[in-house]
Design a protein around this motif. Structure first.
Motif, PDB file in Angstrom:
ATOM      1  N   ASN A   1      -7.273  -7.737   5.954  1.00  0.00           N
ATOM      2  CA  ASN A   1      -7.889  -8.479   3.994  1.00  0.00           C
ATOM      3  C   ASN A   1      -7.666  -6.123   3.669  1.00  0.00           C
ATOM      4  OD1 ASN A   1     -10.547  -6.739   5.394  1.00  0.00           O
ATOM      5  ND2 ASN A   1     -11.431  -8.873   4.675  1.00  0.00           N
TER       6      ASN A   1
ATOM      7  N   ILE B   1      -2.147 -12.890  -0.651  1.00  0.00           N
ATOM      8  CA  ILE B   1      -1.083 -12.261  -0.167  1.00  0.00           C
ATOM      9  C   ILE B   1      -0.870 -10.620  -0.613  1.00  0.00           C
ATOM     10  CG2 ILE B   1       1.295 -11.807   1.017  1.00  0.00           C
ATOM     11  CD1 ILE B   1      -1.314 -14.290   2.150  1.00  0.00           C
TER      12      ILE B   1
ATOM     13  N   VAL C   1      -4.161  -9.207   2.941  1.00  0.00           N
ATOM     14  CA  VAL C   1      -4.503 -10.132   2.154  1.00  0.00           C
ATOM     15  C   VAL C   1      -5.816  -9.940   1.766  1.00  0.00           C
ATOM     16  CG1 VAL C   1      -3.585 -11.921   3.518  1.00  0.00           C
ATOM     17  CG2 VAL C   1      -5.767 -11.124   4.231  1.00  0.00           C
TER      18      VAL C   1
END
Length: 179
Positions: free
Chosen positions: A122, A161, A173
């Motif tokens: 992330n 995304i 992400v």
């Protein structure tokens, strides 16, 4: 792409992709109903040679398959299949093609197979694991990530995304690590 990335590119180029499946005879002259996973469906005939894999895992090469779109779906003519019985015996046989037969994706587009195995993290840098596979829900595609647990992340750019970097082998992400 660096020399270090070349083996991965070669591996993808030689990988077989499932592009269709036969569903039995069409008529009496050896034509076969073909479910095609290409868009448009009749484009499957551009990606040859095929590897035909039956339900028992036996494979055989197929070149020069021809076909057409009909109101009832795609119909194929496969060399060596000359009558209804032979065509019906093709039921359940899958059509596989080398990844290298597909054209390069357009900028910002991806073949799902090319995403499989990429690391996913992330925007805070938390590593989620690797892309296992993707599937479509109709509304959007979903990326399945295997790591400390399975995560299903909508493959929606740029909402979730943020980037796909093939050189770094990383998908970034915007996704909460606790979700």
């Amino acid at each position: 792409m660096s020399d270090q990335d070349a083996p991965q590119k070669d591996l993808l180029a030689g990988r077989l992709l499932l592009l269709g499946k036969f569903h039995g005879a069409f008529g009496i002259k050896g034509e076969v109903k073909l479910e095609s996973f290409t868009d448009p469906p009749e484009r499957i005939f551009k990606y040859q040679p095929w590897t035909l894999r039956d339900a028992q895992g036996r494979e055989r090469a197929c070149t020069d398959a021809r076909g057409r779109a009909t109101p009832k779906g795609v119909v194929a003519r496969v060399p060596g299949i000359e009558d209804r019985d032979a065509a019906d015996a093709m039921r359940g046989t899958e059509v596989w093609v080398p990844r290298s037969t597909l054209p390069p994706p357009a900028p910002g587009e991806y073949y799902w197979v090319d995403l499989e195995g990429l690391r996913v993290a992330n925007i805070e840098g938390v590593d989620f694991g690797t892309v296992s596979h993707l599937f479509s829900t109709g509304a959007n595609d979903v990326m399945v990530v295997q790591g400390d647990r399975e995560r299903m992340i909508p493959f929606v750019e740029p909402d979730f995304i943020k980037s796909v970097d093939f050189e770094a082998r990383l998908v970034t992400v915007d996704w909460d690590a606790d979700f």
